[in-house]
Design an enzyme around this catalytic site. Structure first.
Site, PDB file in Angstrom:
ATOM      1  N   ASP A  60     -36.914 -20.652  32.702  1.00 33.19           N
ATOM      2  CA  ASP A  60     -35.655 -21.036  32.058  1.00 33.19           C
ATOM      3  C   ASP A  60     -34.648 -19.896  31.961  1.00 33.19           C
ATOM      4  OD1 ASP A  60     -35.806 -23.854  31.222  1.00 33.19           O
ATOM      5  OD2 ASP A  60     -37.594 -23.213  30.119  1.00 33.19           O
ATOM      6  N   GLU A  65     -27.518 -18.106  27.804  1.00 30.49           N
ATOM      7  CA  GLU A  65     -26.889 -18.310  26.494  1.00 30.49           C
ATOM      8  C   GLU A  65     -27.906 -18.254  25.358  1.00 30.49           C
ATOM      9  OE1 GLU A  65     -23.903 -21.431  24.798  1.00 30.49           O
ATOM     10  OE2 GLU A  65     -25.764 -22.466  25.161  1.00 30.49           O
ATOM     11  N   ASP A  66     -29.123 -18.739  25.635  1.00 27.23           N
ATOM     12  CA  ASP A  66     -30.079 -18.897  24.535  1.00 27.23           C
ATOM     13  C   ASP A  66     -30.653 -17.588  24.022  1.00 27.23           C
ATOM     14  OD1 ASP A  66     -29.874 -21.675  24.347  1.00 27.23           O
ATOM     15  OD2 ASP A  66     -31.113 -21.893  26.141  1.00 27.23           O
ATOM     16  N   ARG A  85     -40.066 -18.709  26.449  1.00 30.91           N
ATOM     17  CA  ARG A  85     -38.776 -18.090  26.736  1.00 30.91           C
ATOM     18  C   ARG A  85     -38.624 -16.711  26.084  1.00 30.91           C
ATOM     19  NH1 ARG A  85     -33.657 -21.608  27.044  1.00 30.91           N
ATOM     20  NH2 ARG A  85     -33.173 -19.666  28.148  1.00 30.91           N
ATOM     21  N   ARG A 130     -35.495 -25.552  17.720  1.00 26.46           N
ATOM     22  CA  ARG A 130     -35.542 -24.199  18.268  1.00 26.46           C
ATOM     23  C   ARG A 130     -35.114 -23.112  17.267  1.00 26.46           C
ATOM     24  NH1 ARG A 130     -35.502 -24.368  24.022  1.00 26.46           N
ATOM     25  NH2 ARG A 130     -36.970 -26.023  24.578  1.00 26.46           N
ATOM     26  N   HIS A 160     -30.066 -28.819  21.276  1.00 23.25           N
ATOM     27  CA  HIS A 160     -29.344 -27.747  20.582  1.00 23.25           C
ATOM     28  C   HIS A 160     -28.071 -28.298  19.927  1.00 23.25           C
ATOM     29  CE1 HIS A 160     -31.176 -24.759  23.676  1.00 23.25           C
ATOM     30  NE2 HIS A 160     -31.676 -24.442  22.503  1.00 23.25           N
ATOM     31  N   CYS A 247     -24.754 -23.027  28.610  1.00 18.85           N
ATOM     32  CA  CYS A 247     -26.020 -22.290  28.554  1.00 18.85           C
ATOM     33  C   CYS A 247     -26.217 -21.317  29.717  1.00 18.85           C
ATOM     34  CB  CYS A 247     -27.198 -23.240  28.448  1.00 18.85           C
ATOM     35  SG  CYS A 247     -27.243 -24.453  29.707  1.00 18.85           S
TER      36      CYS A 247
HETATM   37  C1  CIR Z   1     -35.056 -25.148  27.474  1.00 15.59           C
HETATM   38  O1  CIR Z   1     -35.612 -26.162  27.085  1.00 15.59           O
HETATM   39  O2  CIR Z   1     -35.053 -24.117  26.818  1.00 15.59           O
HETATM   40  C2  CIR Z   1     -34.353 -25.174  28.806  1.00 15.59           C
HETATM   41  N1  CIR Z   1     -35.079 -26.026  29.705  1.00 15.59           N
HETATM   42  C3  CIR Z   1     -32.929 -25.662  28.673  1.00 15.59           C
HETATM   43  C4  CIR Z   1     -32.091 -24.746  27.840  1.00 15.59           C
HETATM   44  C5  CIR Z   1     -30.669 -25.166  27.804  1.00 15.59           C
HETATM   45  N2  CIR Z   1     -29.930 -24.282  26.986  1.00 15.59           N
HETATM   46  C6  CIR Z   1     -28.786 -24.566  26.414  1.00 15.59           C
HETATM   47  O3  CIR Z   1     -28.284 -25.679  26.530  1.00 15.59           O
HETATM   48  N3  CIR Z   1     -28.222 -23.637  25.659  1.00 15.59           N
END
Ligand code: CIR
Length: 256
Positions: A60, A65-66, A85, A130, A160, A247
């Site tokens: 991922d 962004e995360d 992650r 999360r 999110h 993201c």
């Molecule tokens: C996840 O589940 O963490 C990733 N497959 C997708 C993350 C998407 N992130 C976002 O929209 N900020």
């Protein structure tokens, strides 16, 4: 000057985390071509794109962004809610250290950048699967000295907060009312997604342009009726990984 930090699509993206979607095959070449086109859209919006190499063992990791919240004053490296992650954070921290003083969310806190919506000096954080109370509290403690407020926002039905609400233009939010109540943001105009396009609330406002997926034509028409011109991008392969347009980048001002 704006800088957009991106990371190439992992060869392992097929093993990404999925919460609300069924797994579908992802065409890696197509995903990479779409990601390059997204980077070009960021360039057209005035960003210098700092494109980091793909991390093939972190499925991922394209969703940069995360793993951080970057303000003009400081960068906060998150502690993602999905354990798979967490190793992504050690790859982003040294990159951010070139631009900002860096601080870290500590256990037991969890925080995903996808849950963090900044509207001026107001920061809204999704209480999602999360991001937990400790993560939100730690973010609040870091940012309040700089004059930011932090408000926790309940979200249901999506991954999110920014799956449910994003800034579409200054003072305007785009929202899916089934997943979040835009009234929490107060003092903004609200455009609702077309009910047939529940995932359409995620647009990326950068350099005065709204980078927006081509897959939501009905909501795009609503935006255009409101005078908001979109910069269309096709991110269909990344959407299969439950990603969207915010993201895939961390946008920061180089003067910050
Ligand atoms: C996840 O589940 O963490 C990733 N497959 C997708 C993350 C998407 N992130 C976002 O929209 N900020």
């Amino acid at each position: 000057m704006l800088i957009a930090i991106t990371r190439g699509v992992s060869a392992g993206i097929g093993a990404c985390e999925l919460t609300h979607l069924q797994r579908q095959p992802i065409d890696l070449d197509r995903a990479r071509a779409q990601h390059r086109a997204y980077e070009e859209a960021l360039e057209r919006a005035g960003c210098r794109v700092e494109s980091l190499p793909a991390l093939d063992d972190l499925p991922d990791s394209v969703f940069v962004e995360d793993v951080a919240v970057v303000l003009d004053e400081i960068a906060v490296v998150t502690r993602p809610g999905a354990e798979s992650r967490r190793p992504e954070t050690s790859h982003i921290a040294p990159v951010l250290a070139n631009h900002r003083r860096v601080t870290f969310i500590q256990p037991p806190g969890t925080l995903d950048g996808g849950d963090v919506l900044r509207l001026g000096r107001r920061i809204f954080v999704g209480q999602s699967g999360r991001s937990n109370e400790s993560g939100i509290e730690q973010l609040r403690a870091v940012v309040w000295p700089y004059g930011y407020t932090v408000t926790a926002v309940p979200v249901t039905g999506c991954l999110h907060l920014k799956s449910a609400i994003t800034e579409a233009a200054p003072g305007v939010v785009l929202v899916n009312p089934a997943w979040v109540d835009a009234a929490v943001c107060g003092g903004v105009s609200v455009i609702e997604v077309d009910p047939s396009e529940p995932y359409a609330a995620n647009g990326l406002l950068v350099g005065g342009r709204l980078i927006y997926p081509v897959s939501f034509p009905r909501t795009a028409a609503r935006l255009e009726n409101a005078g908001i011109v979109t910069e269309p991008v096709d991110v269909s392969e990344l959407q299969k990984a439950e990603g969207a347009v915010t993201c895939c980048s961390l946008v920061l001002s180089s003067g910050g």
